[in-house]
Design a protein around this motif. Structure first.
Motif, PDB file in Angstrom:
ATOM      1  N   ALA A   1     -22.600 -12.833 -22.275  1.00 36.27           N
ATOM      2  CA  ALA A   1     -21.483 -13.016 -23.201  1.00 36.27           C
ATOM      3  C   ALA A   1     -20.960 -11.656 -23.657  1.00 36.27           C
ATOM      4  O   ALA A   1     -21.712 -10.678 -23.714  1.00 36.27           O
ATOM      5  CB  ALA A   1     -21.912 -13.845 -24.403  1.00 36.27           C
ATOM      6  N   LEU A   2     -19.683 -11.613 -24.007  1.00 38.90           N
ATOM      7  CA  LEU A   2     -19.094 -10.360 -24.458  1.00 38.90           C
ATOM      8  C   LEU A   2     -19.704  -9.952 -25.792  1.00 38.90           C
ATOM      9  O   LEU A   2     -19.636 -10.703 -26.773  1.00 38.90           O
ATOM     10  CB  LEU A   2     -17.584 -10.510 -24.605  1.00 38.90           C
ATOM     11  N   PRO A   3     -20.295  -8.756 -25.872  1.00 39.72           N
ATOM     12  CA  PRO A   3     -20.937  -8.326 -27.131  1.00 39.72           C
ATOM     13  C   PRO A   3     -19.906  -7.938 -28.184  1.00 39.72           C
ATOM     14  O   PRO A   3     -18.725  -7.722 -27.889  1.00 39.72           O
ATOM     15  CB  PRO A   3     -21.759  -7.100 -26.705  1.00 39.72           C
ATOM     16  N   GLY A   4     -20.372  -7.834 -29.410  1.00 38.83           N
ATOM     17  CA  GLY A   4     -19.590  -7.264 -30.500  1.00 38.83           C
ATOM     18  C   GLY A   4     -20.332  -6.069 -31.057  1.00 38.83           C
ATOM     19  O   GLY A   4     -21.060  -5.390 -30.332  1.00 38.83           O
ATOM     20  N   SER A   5     -20.185  -5.815 -32.336  1.00 42.10           N
ATOM     21  CA  SER A   5     -20.940  -4.750 -32.989  1.00 42.10           C
ATOM     22  C   SER A   5     -22.182  -5.328 -33.647  1.00 42.10           C
ATOM     23  O   SER A   5     -22.119  -6.379 -34.302  1.00 42.10           O
ATOM     24  CB  SER A   5     -20.083  -4.042 -34.037  1.00 42.10           C
ATOM     25  N   ALA A   6     -23.294  -4.669 -33.461  1.00 38.02           N
ATOM     26  CA  ALA A   6     -24.571  -5.103 -34.043  1.00 38.02           C
ATOM     27  C   ALA A   6     -25.570  -3.983 -33.820  1.00 38.02           C
ATOM     28  O   ALA A   6     -25.297  -3.020 -33.095  1.00 38.02           O
ATOM     29  CB  ALA A   6     -25.057  -6.398 -33.394  1.00 38.02           C
TER      30      ALA A   6
END
Length: 614
Positions: free
Chosen positions: A580-585
């Protein structure tokens, strides 16, 4: 230039045209019209300004000529025939099976430094060669590049103009064949030489506008270019595509096609000739500069258990390699403080090259340097190397020896988000012909692989991790290319990991699966290509099932490399990858969200064992 010389150059240009027509006719394919437009330009260069020894292609003092418009290969082959490098019989093998005279030039032919044909590639490589001549070899050879006007639409060309102008590369001349016509029709600026001159001069170049069919004007321009001070030179030559043959001259729709009536064309060009050119050999020094080196490699060593980023180990190891080997050079895409290439820059500033945020120029410069025998390491974020992927492909076609390093790979970089995450790089570099792809998990492994890369051939890619990872190997451990390391042994399943996921696999095996009473084998597949096929097959046979885990998209990475290795082994393979496309974390949150952390590995192994036991 007297009348006799002028007449000879006109006849030589006609011969180059005739031979371009003949070669293309023999092949029933090729680009004779693109060759014909530049015939006078190359005739004058060959007979009066090029300095090389046809009998000694390896002479370090030789000038360099790059056909950035590689489709004009019939012209290049006609030139080397006139210089006595190939025979007329060989000229007529153009494009045939087994011939050195391929559709676009490759280094199979003497004096061809790199393969060309991907437009926008040759001039950036020429910048690399010019940098090499001035700062590394420290020899007075000149670099000549023939460009077409169509390829001046490529962004890489302007990266090259900017870099050469900034460096003041007086030993570089680009000759632009402005013949007005591209493949499908007119070019953006047509014959407006001043439009090109304004743009190129804005980058700090000396520009000369000439009639590209007048040997006298060409001779003056090339002499002026060779004697230029403080600036590189661009010779902008107005020419006609298919010049000299009424059937094709300045006509649309004739690109990339042999002339329909070659015999009539040859008659119109004055018939065949058998002129030869005694190319002037270089007269300057021929011994390249030799940087002082110790000859003894003293790699950094890290204590087992401490946490060190593999990018940090890369920088420190490369600095150590540079101390031992004077032919190692480094190129940066303005991220040396992040890739840790700055360690090399501080230790060896004369062999460090800042290419700024111009990844195509960075890779091309490295290709030019290796063509002269230097060993370049070029480093940037793994994600940004994708901008230069075509140049990597062309490097492989050029039989180049090149070390590339991509840092900040995968979701484990954390909060920066997906634009900074290299998630395609393993697939991309595995697909390059003859490549080696390495992904170390700790600092000592990284240091050793950085050093070992120098002795390999072809395209070598090393992937590094942003965050600190525990050191699991001793400093004396060796890591053969094509090998792997077994870190845990168990008979119920095998976990195959590389880089950051090795540590997640070890945590899963030691902290979680041990609670479940499941004993697993953990393999560190640091050599992703070539992969350790034998060990994987043995592990598959011994444990009956494989779980691969990687910080990469599912397509083309470690999991697919393992599947290919086990194509004839009837065992289940479960791939864990970033789907899945990651975000910020945070880095750990990223691994968890992607399903490639220790808990995801535990669940995958549990399911695999459950299915195996019924």
């Amino acid at each position: 230039m007297d009348e006799r010389d002028y007449r000879f150059l006109c006849d030589l240009a006609a011969q180059l045209r005739v031979d371009s027509v003949r070669a293309s006719a023999a092949a029933d394919s090729g680009h004779p019209t693109s060759s014909m437009s530049a015939a006078e330009l190359m005739a004058v260069l060959l007979a009066r300004h090029l300095r090389l020894d046809p009998r000694d292609p390896a002479n370090p003092a030789n000038d360099h000529l790059i056909f950035s418009k590689g489709h004009a290969s019939p012209l290049l082959y006609s030139m080397v025939k006139a210089a006595g490098v190939v025979t007329d019989d060989e000229l007529l093998t153009f494009r045939r099976h087994g011939s050195r005279l391929e559709g676009h030039p490759t280094p199979r032919l003497p004096f061809v430094d790199v393969a060309t044909g991907s437009l926008g590639f040759g001039l950036p490589v020429g910048v690399g060669l010019a940098l090499t001549g001035r700062k590394l070899d420290r020899l007075p050879y000149h670099v000549w590049v023939l460009c077409g006007d169509s390829e001046l639409a490529e962004g890489s060309i302007w990266e090259a103009f900017e870099h050469a102008g900034h460096e003041g590369l007086t030993n570089l001349t680009v000759i632009v064949d402005v013949n007005r016509l591209g493949q499908r029709g007119p070019t953006r600026h047509g014959w407006d030489l001043s439009a090109y001159a304004r743009r190129i001069s804005a980058f700090g170049w000396h520009t000369i506008e000439i009639d590209g069919h007048d040997p006298g004007e060409i001779d003056y321009a090339l002499a002026d270019a060779r004697g230029a001070r403080r600036r590189p030179t661009a010779v902008l030559a107005r020419t006609s595509k298919g010049y000299g043959v009424s059937e094709v001259e300045d006509r649309e729709g004739k690109h990339g096609k042999p002339i329909k009536d070659p015999e009539q064309a040859i008659i119109e060009l004055g018939g065949p000739r058998d002129l030869t050119v005694d190319v002037r050999p270089p007269t300057g020094p021929r011994d390249p500069y030799d940087f002082v080196a110790t000859g003894t490699l003293d790699l950094p060593a890290y204590e087992m258990g401490e946490k060190v980023a593999t990018r940090q180990a890369f920088g420190e190891a490369l600095a150590a390699l540079g101390a031992a080997c004077g032919d190692v050079v480094a190129l940066d895409g303005e991220v040396a403080d992040s890739t840790k290439l700055d360690a090399f820059a501080k230790a060896h500033p004369e062999r460090f090259f800042e290419c700024y945020i111009a990844e195509q120029q960075m890779v091309a410069a490295a290709i030019g340097m290796q063509a002269r025998g230097w060993r370049p390491y070029a480093a940037t974020f793994a994600a940004f190397l994708t901008r230069a992927y075509d140049f990597v492909r062309m490097a492989a076609i050029s039989r180049a020896d090149l070390c590339l390093v991509g840092s900040h790979a995968g979701v484990s970089i954390g909060e920066d988000g997906p634009s900074q995450m290299g998630l395609e790089d393993l697939a991309a570099f595995r697909a390059v012909h003859g490549s080696t792809v390495l992904y170390p998990c700790d600092a000592n492994q990284t240091a050793r692989l950085v050093a070992d890369m120098a002795g390999l051939g072809g395209i070598r890619y090393l992937r590094t991790t942003r965050g600190g990872t525990p050191v699991v190997y001793g400093a004396d451990e060796r890591f053969p290319i094509g090998g792997s390391k077994v870190l845990r042994t168990g008979g119920q399943a095998t976990i195959v990991a590389a880089g950051i996921t090795v540590h997640e696999a070890l945590a899963a095996a030691d902290d979680l699966l041990d609670e479940d009473g499941i004993a697993v084998t953990v393999i560190d597949a640091y050599s992703v290509k070539p992969i350790d096929v034998e060990r994987l097959r043995i592990a598959a046979a011994d444990t009956g099932g494989i779980v691969t885990v990687e910080d990469h998209w599912p397509e083309g990475g470690l999991g697919d490399a393992v599947l290919a290795a086990l194509a004839t082994s009837p065992v289940p393979v479960v791939k864990l990858a970033v789907s899945a496309l990651p975000g910020s974390a945070t880095p750990q949150e990223q691994l968890e969200d992607a399903g490639i952390d220790r808990h995801a590995i535990r669940l995958a192994v549990q399911d695999l064992v459950k299915r195996a036991t019924g």
